[in-house]
Design a protein around this motif. Structure first.
Motif, PDB file in Angstrom:
ATOM      1  N   SER A 147       9.135   0.126   2.114  1.00  0.00           N
ATOM      2  CA  SER A 147       9.018  -1.291   1.780  1.00  0.00           C
ATOM      3  C   SER A 147       8.631  -2.104   3.005  1.00  0.00           C
ATOM      4  N   ARG A 193       6.038  -3.511  -8.497  1.00  0.00           N
ATOM      5  CA  ARG A 193       6.353  -3.054  -7.134  1.00  0.00           C
ATOM      6  C   ARG A 193       6.382  -4.202  -6.130  1.00  0.00           C
ATOM      7  N   ASN A 242       7.454  -3.052  -2.398  1.00  0.00           N
ATOM      8  CA  ASN A 242       8.305  -1.860  -2.531  1.00  0.00           C
ATOM      9  C   ASN A 242       7.492  -0.696  -3.075  1.00  0.00           C
ATOM     10  N   SER A 243       8.042   0.490  -2.926  1.00  0.00           N
ATOM     11  CA  SER A 243       7.383   1.715  -3.437  1.00  0.00           C
ATOM     12  C   SER A 243       5.935   1.779  -2.989  1.00  0.00           C
ATOM     13  N   LYS A 248       2.346   2.761  -1.505  1.00  0.00           N
ATOM     14  CA  LYS A 248       1.492   3.942  -1.664  1.00  0.00           C
ATOM     15  C   LYS A 248       0.378   3.881  -0.618  1.00  0.00           C
TER      16      LYS A 248
END
Length: 120
Positions: free
Chosen positions: A17, A64, A81-82, A84
């Protein structure tokens, strides 16, 4: 005219994050639509999120990312968040007067950008 300064970018691992901040200054900044865009190398600048009286998100970040606004400190945040690897980009804060728009060409006020790198 509103002046925008972003901060909070950095390097993070997949699934991690980050929270980006955009400090705004200028007259009547509260009347502006505030948004975040991002641009990856070799790609067009793309819409990420915006906030008026409601929030708007690109499909790729929905669920996200969260955009929020603190009127007391004239700051807009993007909680990510999360994360990629495909979220890797320079993230820009933008502002415009009027209604929401997801098109970067509709925004006249931009920050300098902050780099976000997500490692796999």
């Amino acid at each position: 005219q509103v002046h925008l300064v972003e901060s909070g970018g950095g390097l993070v691992q997949t699934g991690g994050s980050l929270r980006l901040s955009c400090a705004a200054s200028g007259r009547s900044w509260s009347s502006y639509v505030m948004a975040w865009f991002r641009q990856a190398p070799g790609k067009e600048r793309e819409f990420v999120a915006a906030r008026t009286w409601r929030t708007y998100y690109a499909d790729s970040v929905k669920g996200r990312f969260t955009i929020s606004r603190d009127s007391a400190t004239n700051t807009v945040y993007l909680q990510m968040n999360s994360l990629k690897p495909e979220d890797t980009a320079v993230y820009y804060c933008a502002a415009r007067i009027g209604d929401y728009s997801g098109s970067y060409s509709d925004y006249a006020n931009w920050g300098q950008g902050t780099q976000v790198t997500v490692s796999s």
